[in-house]
Write an enzyme that holds these catalytic residues in place. Structure first.
Site, PDB file in Angstrom:
ATOM      1  N   GLY A  68      36.445  35.970  23.497  1.00  0.00           N
ATOM      2  CA  GLY A  68      35.534  35.680  24.819  1.00  0.00           C
ATOM      3  C   GLY A  68      35.411  34.341  24.881  1.00  0.00           C
ATOM      4  O   GLY A  68      36.128  33.278  24.463  1.00  0.00           O
ATOM      5  N   ALA A  69      34.217  33.859  25.442  1.00  0.00           N
ATOM      6  CA  ALA A  69      33.868  32.514  25.260  1.00  0.00           C
ATOM      7  C   ALA A  69      33.716  31.902  23.854  1.00  0.00           C
ATOM      8  O   ALA A  69      33.613  30.686  24.022  1.00  0.00           O
ATOM      9  CB  ALA A  69      32.431  32.595  26.103  1.00  0.00           C
ATOM     10  N   GLY A 103      36.136  31.963  21.567  1.00  0.00           N
ATOM     11  CA  GLY A 103      37.463  31.401  21.348  1.00  0.00           C
ATOM     12  C   GLY A 103      38.286  32.719  20.923  1.00  0.00           C
ATOM     13  O   GLY A 103      38.268  33.623  21.358  1.00  0.00           O
ATOM     14  N   SER A 141      40.968  38.059  20.439  1.00  0.00           N
ATOM     15  CA  SER A 141      40.110  37.104  21.293  1.00  0.00           C
ATOM     16  C   SER A 141      38.787  37.416  21.121  1.00  0.00           C
ATOM     17  O   SER A 141      38.367  38.478  20.945  1.00  0.00           O
ATOM     18  CB  SER A 141      40.813  37.397  22.866  1.00  0.00           C
ATOM     19  OG  SER A 141      40.743  38.845  22.962  1.00  0.00           O
ATOM     20  N   GLY A 193      42.874  37.372  28.779  1.00  0.00           N
ATOM     21  CA  GLY A 193      43.392  37.818  27.669  1.00  0.00           C
ATOM     22  C   GLY A 193      44.856  37.866  27.663  1.00  0.00           C
ATOM     23  O   GLY A 193      45.589  37.725  26.764  1.00  0.00           O
ATOM     24  N   ASP A 194      45.366  38.175  29.003  1.00  0.00           N
ATOM     25  CA  ASP A 194      46.764  38.004  29.282  1.00  0.00           C
ATOM     26  C   ASP A 194      47.344  37.152  29.059  1.00  0.00           C
ATOM     27  O   ASP A 194      48.575  36.699  28.658  1.00  0.00           O
ATOM     28  CB  ASP A 194      47.072  38.945  30.655  1.00  0.00           C
ATOM     29  CG  ASP A 194      46.302  40.382  30.564  1.00  0.00           C
ATOM     30  OD1 ASP A 194      46.314  41.192  29.588  1.00  0.00           O
ATOM     31  OD2 ASP A 194      45.948  40.688  31.915  1.00  0.00           O
TER      32      ASP A 194
END
Length: 318
Positions: free
Chosen positions: A229-230, A232, A227, A258-259
């Site tokens: 974050g913003a 992608g 992951s 993230g979950d």
């Protein structure tokens, strides 16, 4: 990743109550006024269970809860139809406090320590998971490892559960992640910072992150999702490699995003979708969650809207 036994079990060693305080203009060292407050049951595995609940597969939550704070979690389990196999320990589950200043966009985190886990409780957890492996084919080991728990526990559980024929996903960080990847779970989801710590070197751009993720997959882990974050996420498996970019969405809370990604990946892979479909669907699901506070899944209609807006980029072999 289609186990013959349909059930999914999430394991949360360090469950938490997520308290969000909205405080415009928050300033450290000053008197601040809170305009809104919410408390939701959390912890990475609890969140994954809540996101998966309501699908086609039975979902069970296992791990540890503080007896004093258990009613909040029990209400979630009852509401979502999650089977409760969590072990109760004396005291309260930890509190994670987020102070949100919407005027500046700043978020301040205050994470309190969790429960101390005695050795006999770990033995009881192992017994519980052995029993659950008789009827459940997928296990999610996620979140931090609390005091009293060896950093090798996720690795030990991965080996034990895989020996029983289960598929295992791991989402953790630091030493627990380092030990776990050596046990070759079927799926891992570090973020870029966690992957950087795992490989022991700076990853300066998306290309370097992708190469490190490829190396992790080549070590024997079937599916690696990173992951960003913003920016992608990256998805790498034997089916290929993709980078996704999320559409712009209104953000109420990033807690549990993230979950949601983990839950979206699992739901898609367990249904037999290929990697491209899995990447698109899980990215849309995680983006839709951002508009919600707490482990609240986005409506299917909203996910359908976002699916078309997810940008997909195949990664080359370099």
């Amino acid at each position: 990743m289609r186990p013959t036994k349909p059930g999914v079990v999430t394991v949360t060693l360090n469950a938490a109550i997520d308290q969000t305080l909205e405080c415009p203009g928050f300033t450290a060292g000053e008197v601040n006024r809170v305009v809104a407050e919410t408390r939701t049951p959390g912890g990475k595995g609890i969140n994954v269970a809540a996101f998966l609940a309501g699908g086609t597969r039975p979902v069970t939550a296992a791990g540890f809860l503080g007896a004093d704070s258990a009613p909040l979690f029990e209400a979630l389990f009852h509401e979502r139809g999650i089977h409760d196999r969590c072990l109760r320990l004396p005291g309260s589950s930890r509190m994670n406090i987020k102070v949100v200043d919407r005027t500046s966009g700043a978020v301040t985190d205050l994470n309190l320590p969790g429960l101390s886990i005695p050795e006999e409780a770990l033995a009881a957890l192992t017994t519980t998971l052995d029993a659950l492996a008789e009827e459940n084919g997928c296990f999610v080991l996620s979140g931090s490892v609390p005091a009293g728990v060896p950093a090798t526990l996720y690795a030990t559980l991965t080996e034990r559960l895989r020996a029983k024929g289960a598929r295992v996903a791991v989402d953790t960080s630091g030493e627990p992640l380092r030990h776990a990847v050596a046990s070759k779970p079927d799926f891992v989801k570090p973020n870029a910072r966690e992957l950087e710590a795992l490989v022991g070197r700076p990853l300066k751009n998306a290309g370097e992150v992708a190469r490190a993720a490829r190396d992790l997959h080549a070590s024997g882990i079937g599916l690696v999702v990173v992951s960003l974050g913003a920016e992608g996420a990256l998805f790498i498996s034997d089916d290929g490699a993709w980078r996704t970019l999320s559409p712009p969405v209104e953000v109420a809370s990033t807690v549990g995003a993230g979950d949601a990604l983990v839950a979206g990946v699992l739901a898609s892979r367990l249904e037999g979708h290929d990697l491209e479909t899995c990447a698109r669907r899980s990215t849309a699901f995680a983006a839709g969650k951002l508009a919600k506070v707490g482990p609240v899944p986005p409506a299917p209609e909203r996910v359908a809207e976002l699916l078309c807006a997810v940008r997909m980029h195949p990664l080359g072999t370099g």
